[in-house]
Design an enzyme around this catalytic site. Structure first.
Site, PDB file in Angstrom:
ATOM      1  N   HIS A 145       0.860  -1.449   0.071  1.00 33.13           N
ATOM      2  CA  HIS A 145      -0.127   0.115  -0.062  1.00 33.13           C
ATOM      3  C   HIS A 145       0.785   1.374  -0.012  1.00 33.13           C
ATOM      4  CE1 HIS A 145       0.809   0.860   4.383  1.00 33.13           C
ATOM      5  NE2 HIS A 145       0.857  -0.571   4.372  1.00 33.13           N
ATOM      6  N   HIS A 154      12.279  -1.772 -11.798  1.00 30.17           N
ATOM      7  CA  HIS A 154      12.167  -3.195 -11.902  1.00 30.17           C
ATOM      8  C   HIS A 154      12.112  -3.913 -10.509  1.00 30.17           C
ATOM      9  CE1 HIS A 154      13.736  -7.256 -13.846  1.00 30.17           C
ATOM     10  NE2 HIS A 154      12.689  -7.352 -13.281  1.00 30.17           N
TER      11      HIS A 154
HETATM   12  C1  LIG Z   1      24.246  -7.527  -5.907  1.00 32.83           C
HETATM   13  C2  LIG Z   1      24.849  -7.911  -7.108  1.00 32.83           C
HETATM   14  C3  LIG Z   1      23.826  -6.756  -8.137  1.00 32.83           C
HETATM   15  C4  LIG Z   1      26.246  -7.531  -7.122  1.00 32.83           C
HETATM   16  O1  LIG Z   1      26.809  -7.894  -8.376  1.00 32.83           O
HETATM   17  P1  LIG Z   1      28.201  -7.564  -8.765  1.00 32.83           P
HETATM   18  O2  LIG Z   1      28.699  -6.344  -8.662  1.00 32.83           O
HETATM   19  O3  LIG Z   1      28.591  -8.172  -9.937  1.00 32.83           O
HETATM   20  O4  LIG Z   1      29.136  -8.233  -7.609  1.00 32.83           O
HETATM   21  P2  LIG Z   1      29.757  -9.583  -7.501  1.00 32.83           P
HETATM   22  O5  LIG Z   1      29.035 -10.635  -7.973  1.00 32.83           O
HETATM   23  O6  LIG Z   1      31.099  -9.270  -7.999  1.00 32.83           O
HETATM   24  O7  LIG Z   1      29.968  -9.975  -6.096  1.00 32.83           O
HETATM   25  C5  LIG Z   1      30.784  -8.969  -5.168  1.00 32.83           C
HETATM   26  C6  LIG Z   1      30.516  -9.559  -3.750  1.00 32.83           C
HETATM   27  O8  LIG Z   1      29.152  -9.296  -3.210  1.00 32.83           O
HETATM   28  C7  LIG Z   1      28.621 -10.666  -2.834  1.00 32.83           C
HETATM   29  N1  LIG Z   1      27.333 -10.582  -3.325  1.00 32.83           N
HETATM   30  C8  LIG Z   1      26.942 -10.617  -4.509  1.00 32.83           C
HETATM   31  N2  LIG Z   1      25.480 -10.583  -4.754  1.00 32.83           N
HETATM   32  C9  LIG Z   1      25.048 -10.687  -3.361  1.00 32.83           C
HETATM   33  C10 LIG Z   1      23.753 -10.986  -2.857  1.00 32.83           C
HETATM   34  N3  LIG Z   1      22.748 -10.966  -3.596  1.00 32.83           N
HETATM   35  N4  LIG Z   1      23.735 -10.959  -1.619  1.00 32.83           N
HETATM   36  C11 LIG Z   1      24.815 -10.940  -0.683  1.00 32.83           C
HETATM   37  N5  LIG Z   1      25.914 -10.979  -1.267  1.00 32.83           N
HETATM   38  C12 LIG Z   1      26.270 -10.676  -2.573  1.00 32.83           C
HETATM   39  C13 LIG Z   1      29.582 -11.606  -3.643  1.00 32.83           C
HETATM   40  O9  LIG Z   1      29.532 -12.870  -2.961  1.00 32.83           O
HETATM   41  C14 LIG Z   1      30.641 -11.081  -3.341  1.00 32.83           C
HETATM   42  O10 LIG Z   1      31.396 -11.075  -2.361  1.00 32.83           O
HETATM   43  P3  LIG Z   1      33.263 -11.223  -2.081  1.00 32.83           P
HETATM   44  O11 LIG Z   1      33.721 -10.182  -2.617  1.00 32.83           O
HETATM   45  O12 LIG Z   1      33.131 -11.558  -0.522  1.00 32.83           O
HETATM   46  O13 LIG Z   1      33.376 -12.526  -2.978  1.00 32.83           O
HETATM   47  C15 LIG Z   1      24.204  -9.013  -7.613  1.00 32.83           C
HETATM   48  O14 LIG Z   1      25.040 -10.068  -7.355  1.00 32.83           O
HETATM   49  C16 LIG Z   1      22.671  -9.187  -7.563  1.00 32.83           C
HETATM   50  O15 LIG Z   1      22.238  -9.857  -6.606  1.00 32.83           O
HETATM   51  N6  LIG Z   1      21.817  -8.973  -8.609  1.00 32.83           N
HETATM   52  C17 LIG Z   1      20.510  -8.831  -8.601  1.00 32.83           C
HETATM   53  C18 LIG Z   1      20.122 -10.074  -9.734  1.00 32.83           C
HETATM   54  C19 LIG Z   1      18.609 -10.123  -9.745  1.00 32.83           C
HETATM   55  O16 LIG Z   1      17.850 -10.330  -8.746  1.00 32.83           O
HETATM   56  N7  LIG Z   1      18.201  -9.870 -11.187  1.00 32.83           N
HETATM   57  C20 LIG Z   1      16.768  -9.831 -11.356  1.00 32.83           C
HETATM   58  C21 LIG Z   1      16.574 -10.995 -12.322  1.00 32.83           C
HETATM   59  S1  LIG Z   1      14.877 -11.308 -13.038  1.00 32.83           S
END
Ligand SMILES: CC(C)(COP(=O)(O)OP(=O)(O)OC[C@H]1O[C@@H](n2cnc3c(N)ncnc32)[C@H](O)[C@@H]1OP(=O)(O)O)[C@@H](O)C(=O)NCCC(=O)NCCS
Length: 223
Positions: A145, A154
């Protein structure tokens, strides 16, 4: 005779398949796909794929009544700004930009949904929520709400905005993330999958974890 609504989609990848199945469910058909990537493959069999603005112009020039088609951007992720721009390109070529709401979604009568916004299967837009243009509320996402969403937001699958949350333009709320009530998320920010957001988040950052902490600056933010 009942006329079938014809749609064109920009984006020839997985999200085009999701939208095409919703369009078919609604009794419409997809007749053309567009994509900026010259390496893209047609995401839908039998549907022609055109590349870039040049392809859109060529296609539109061949239509007697471009305004009889409906267009929507089929690109997900954190690319909300691109969806807004693509919708403008459709309008510039006489194509109507449309919203799509899955029959299983729940959109309260007192909520509002902007042009070109997609509300997918089992998503919720609750009382007095206000959703901007070119947003995606992906399957099982919830805007409770009085939430206010900017343009190009998104909400990824199963993410939840509790009541009265305010979300800036082009924000991606990752799959399964939860934003606690009354918080404000700045524009161009990405909230990681599964995050629990307990504090206001500034614009242009990436946060993740429970409680959500900043991971980095979002380099793809608006200029
Ligand atoms: C958060 C996010 C944007 C980070 O992406 P990134 O900048 O490429 O980060 P990396 O994959 O290089 O990870 C960086 C660090 O964050 C951590 N990390 C990444 N995603 C995380 C998450 N969702 N929750 C907790 N930790 C996360 C990784 O383990 C890594 O930790 P480390 O340095 O200790 O190894 C991505 O992982 C994410 O969650 N994206 C959302 C995806 C999604 O839901 N998409 C919708 C599709 S319909």
């Amino acid at each position: 005779m009942l006329e079938i609504t014809r749609y064109v989609l920009w984006g020839s990848a997985g999200h085009a398949k999701v939208l095409a199945s919703l369009i078919n469910l609604r009794g419409g058909i997809v007749v053309a796909l567009f994509d900026n990537d010259p390496q893209a493959e047609p995401a839908l069999s039998g549907v022609p794929l055109y590349f870039g603005l040049e392809g859109l112009k060529r296609w539109a020039d061949d239509q007697a009544t471009p305004h009889s088609f409906r267009g929507i951007a089929a690109i997900g992720g954190a690319r909300g700004r691109e969806r807004v721009v693509i919708h403008q390109h459709f309008r510039d070529h006489g194509i109507q930009v449309t919203s799509l709401i899955h029959p299983s979604a729940s959109v309260c009568g007192t909520a509002s949904i902007g042009h070109g916004t997609q509300v997918l299967a089992h998503a919720l837009v609750a009382a007095d929520a206000c959703v901007g243009e070119a947003c995606i509320l992906n399957h099982r996402a919830a805007a409770d709400h009085e939430c206010v969403l900017g343009n190009g937001v998104h909400l990824a699958p199963a993410s939840t905005l509790c009541g009265c949350v305010e979300v800036g333009d082009n924000v991606l709320v990752g799959a399964g993330a939860v934003v606690l009530p009354r918080l404000v998320i700045g524009k161009d920010t990405i909230i990681g999958a599964g995050a629990v957001v307990t504090r206001n988040i500034p614009e242009g950052v990436v946060v993740a974890g429970n409680p959500a902490r900043m991971v980095r600056i979002n380099v793809s933010k608006s200029p």
